[in-house]
Motif scaffolding. Structure first.
Motif, PDB file in Angstrom:
ATOM      1  N   ASN A  49       9.785  -5.364  -5.510  1.00 44.47           N
ATOM      2  CA  ASN A  49      10.333  -5.887  -4.883  1.00 44.47           C
ATOM      3  C   ASN A  49      11.126  -3.698  -4.150  1.00 44.47           C
ATOM      4  O   ASN A  49      11.946  -3.610  -4.268  1.00 44.47           O
ATOM      5  CB  ASN A  49      11.714  -6.155  -4.779  1.00 44.47           C
ATOM      6  CG  ASN A  49      12.580  -6.845  -3.585  1.00 44.47           C
ATOM      7  OD1 ASN A  49      11.155  -6.490  -2.177  1.00 44.47           O
ATOM      8  ND2 ASN A  49      13.295  -7.821  -3.147  1.00 44.47           N
TER       9      ASN A  49
ATOM     10  N   LYS B 259      11.423  -2.159  -1.188  1.00 41.73           N
ATOM     11  CA  LYS B 259      12.341  -1.883   0.394  1.00 41.73           C
ATOM     12  C   LYS B 259      12.818  -1.208   0.333  1.00 41.73           C
ATOM     13  O   LYS B 259      14.044  -0.777  -0.969  1.00 41.73           O
ATOM     14  CB  LYS B 259      12.816  -3.169   0.889  1.00 41.73           C
ATOM     15  CG  LYS B 259      14.038  -3.299   1.696  1.00 41.73           C
ATOM     16  CD  LYS B 259      14.085  -4.468   2.573  1.00 41.73           C
ATOM     17  CE  LYS B 259      15.173  -4.477   3.855  1.00 41.73           C
ATOM     18  NZ  LYS B 259      15.702  -5.588   4.254  1.00 41.73           N
TER      19      LYS B 259
ATOM     20  N   GLU C 269       5.271  -0.514  11.575  1.00 40.83           N
ATOM     21  CA  GLU C 269       6.299  -0.793  12.876  1.00 40.83           C
ATOM     22  C   GLU C 269       7.274   0.687  12.826  1.00 40.83           C
ATOM     23  O   GLU C 269       7.274   0.935  11.890  1.00 40.83           O
ATOM     24  CB  GLU C 269       7.775  -1.541  11.959  1.00 40.83           C
ATOM     25  CG  GLU C 269       8.515  -1.073  10.877  1.00 40.83           C
ATOM     26  CD  GLU C 269       9.949  -2.292  10.880  1.00 40.83           C
ATOM     27  OE1 GLU C 269       9.580  -3.412  11.420  1.00 40.83           O
ATOM     28  OE2 GLU C 269      10.836  -1.433  10.219  1.00 40.83           O
TER      29      GLU C 269
ATOM     30  N   SER D  23       9.673  -1.015   4.938  1.00 43.80           N
ATOM     31  CA  SER D  23      11.127  -1.165   5.941  1.00 43.80           C
ATOM     32  C   SER D  23      11.245  -2.914   5.260  1.00 43.80           C
ATOM     33  O   SER D  23      12.469  -3.945   5.753  1.00 43.80           O
ATOM     34  CB  SER D  23      10.500  -1.295   7.269  1.00 43.80           C
ATOM     35  OG  SER D  23       9.407  -2.153   7.349  1.00 43.80           O
ATOM     36  N   GLN D  24      10.724  -4.319   5.072  1.00 45.35           N
ATOM     37  CA  GLN D  24      10.051  -5.246   4.596  1.00 45.35           C
ATOM     38  C   GLN D  24       9.738  -5.811   3.730  1.00 45.35           C
ATOM     39  O   GLN D  24       8.549  -4.958   3.955  1.00 45.35           O
ATOM     40  CB  GLN D  24      10.363  -6.277   6.474  1.00 45.35           C
ATOM     41  CG  GLN D  24      11.434  -6.414   7.478  1.00 45.35           C
ATOM     42  CD  GLN D  24      10.615  -7.065   8.822  1.00 45.35           C
ATOM     43  OE1 GLN D  24      10.251  -7.803   7.643  1.00 45.35           O
ATOM     44  NE2 GLN D  24      10.548  -5.808  10.044  1.00 45.35           N
TER      45      GLN D  24
ATOM     46  N   TYR E 145       7.850  -8.564   2.823  1.00 45.24           N
ATOM     47  CA  TYR E 145       7.126 -10.256   2.910  1.00 45.24           C
ATOM     48  C   TYR E 145       6.753 -10.878   1.843  1.00 45.24           C
ATOM     49  O   TYR E 145       6.961 -12.389   1.768  1.00 45.24           O
ATOM     50  CB  TYR E 145       5.432 -10.629   3.732  1.00 45.24           C
ATOM     51  CG  TYR E 145       5.993  -9.846   5.604  1.00 45.24           C
ATOM     52  CD1 TYR E 145       7.093  -9.814   6.211  1.00 45.24           C
ATOM     53  CD2 TYR E 145       4.847  -9.286   5.945  1.00 45.24           C
ATOM     54  CE1 TYR E 145       7.334  -9.848   7.845  1.00 45.24           C
ATOM     55  CE2 TYR E 145       4.941  -8.904   7.483  1.00 45.24           C
ATOM     56  CZ  TYR E 145       6.382  -9.576   8.531  1.00 45.24           C
ATOM     57  OH  TYR E 145       6.353  -9.434   8.993  1.00 45.24           O
TER      58      TYR E 145
ATOM     59  N   VAL F 158       3.850  -5.847   2.114  1.00 43.28           N
ATOM     60  CA  VAL F 158       5.085  -4.935   2.999  1.00 43.28           C
ATOM     61  C   VAL F 158       4.906  -4.649   4.449  1.00 43.28           C
ATOM     62  O   VAL F 158       3.881  -4.331   4.694  1.00 43.28           O
ATOM     63  CB  VAL F 158       5.577  -3.609   2.003  1.00 43.28           C
ATOM     64  CG1 VAL F 158       6.239  -4.284   0.995  1.00 43.28           C
ATOM     65  CG2 VAL F 158       4.421  -3.101   1.717  1.00 43.28           C
TER      66      VAL F 158
ATOM     67  N   ARG G  18       7.044   1.678   7.949  1.00 45.55           N
ATOM     68  CA  ARG G  18       7.768   2.452   9.063  1.00 45.55           C
ATOM     69  C   ARG G  18       6.598   3.546   8.541  1.00 45.55           C
ATOM     70  O   ARG G  18       6.038   4.215   8.124  1.00 45.55           O
ATOM     71  CB  ARG G  18       9.583   2.726   8.560  1.00 45.55           C
ATOM     72  CG  ARG G  18      10.113   2.111   8.153  1.00 45.55           C
ATOM     73  CD  ARG G  18      11.138   2.529   8.420  1.00 45.55           C
ATOM     74  NE  ARG G  18      11.934   1.829   8.601  1.00 45.55           N
ATOM     75  CZ  ARG G  18      12.530   1.955   6.717  1.00 45.55           C
ATOM     76  NH1 ARG G  18      12.527   1.921   5.837  1.00 45.55           N
ATOM     77  NH2 ARG G  18      13.561   0.373   6.812  1.00 45.55           N
TER      78      ARG G  18
END
Length: 191
Positions: A137, A139, A154, A166-167, A169, A185, A188
Motif C-alpha cells: 500500500n 500511498k 495527476e 498519490s492514490q 486504487y 496506483v 504524480r
C-alpha cells in the motif's frame, strides 16, 4: 572407450610383443601361439572391464532416475501439505462467512453485519499474514514499477512530489517476497 578402439589397442600390444623363435626343435608356431593366448587373455580381461563399467553406468542411471522421480513426488507432496495448511488457517474465516450468508436480514441490522464482516476480514488477514502474505500500500511513496502499476497520472504541486504515489486504487500483495499482484496506483507528475 569403444570396442573397436580396445581391439586396436590389443592388436598393437600383440604386435609389440617380442616373439621368441625356437628353431632348434622346428616348432616356430609356439611363440605366435603364446602371443595369441596373451591377446585373447587381454581381450577377455578388457571385455570383463567393459561389462563391469557398463553395469555400473546402468545402475547409476537407474539410481539417478529413481532419485529424480522421488524428488518430484516429494516436492508435489510438500506443495500439497503447504496448500492444505493455508486452507486450514482460512477455515475459521470461511465458517464465519457461511454464518453471515444465513443471517436473516429482517432481524439483523446493517451495523452488526458490517462489524461482523470487518472481524472476518481481520481474521482472514491475520491468517494470510501468518502464511507470508504482505500488503503493498504505497500511498505517498516513490513509484516503483517492480511493485506498482500506474493506472493514471495527476499533476504534482511541487517538484518533490514528482514520481510519488498519490492514490491507491487497489493494494498489491507479495507472498514471501514474491510479487503476486502489483498495487494499482495514481502517480504524480511535475510539469
Amino acid at each position: 572407450m569403444k570396442d573397436s578402439q580396445i581391439t586396436d589397442e590389443i592388436v598393437d600390444e600383440a604386435e609389440d610383443l617380442d616373439p621368441q623363435t625356437d628353431d632348434s626343435d622346428g616348432s616356430a608356431d609356439e611363440p605366435g601361439d603364446d602371443a595369441a593366448i596373451a591377446v585373447d587373455d587381454r581381450l577377455g580381461e578388457l571385455e570383463r572391464e567393459i561389462t563391469l563399467e557398463r553395469d555400473k553406468y546402468l545402475r547409476l542411471a537407474a539410481e539417478f532416475d529413481n532419485f529424480r522421480k522421488r524428488m518430484m513426488k516429494e516436492r508435489i507432496e510438500a506443495e500439497g501439505r503447504g496448500q492444505a495448511e493455508l486452507v486450514r488457517q482460512m477455515l475459521d474465516a470461511l465458517d464465519d462467512i457461511a454464518r453471515f450468508a444465513h443471517v436473516d436480514p429482517d432481524v439483523t441490522d446493517s451495523k452488526t453485519l458490517v462489524e461482523g464482516v470487518a472481524m472476518v476480514e481481520k481474521k482472514l488477514d491475520k491468517s494470510l499474514r501468518g502464511a507470508g502474505l504482505e500488503t503493498v500500500n504505497p500511498k505517498g511513496d516513490r513509484f516503483d514499477p517492480s511493485l506498482h502499476e500506474a493506472v493514471a497520472t495527476e499533476p504534482a504541486n511541487t517538484k518533490d512530489e514528482d514520481g510519488t504515489v498519490s492514490q491507491v486504487y487497489q493494494v498489491g500483495y507479495t507472498f514471501k517476497g514474491q510479487m503476486i499482484r502489483p498495487a494499482r496506483v495514481v502517480v504524480r507528475q511535475y510539469q
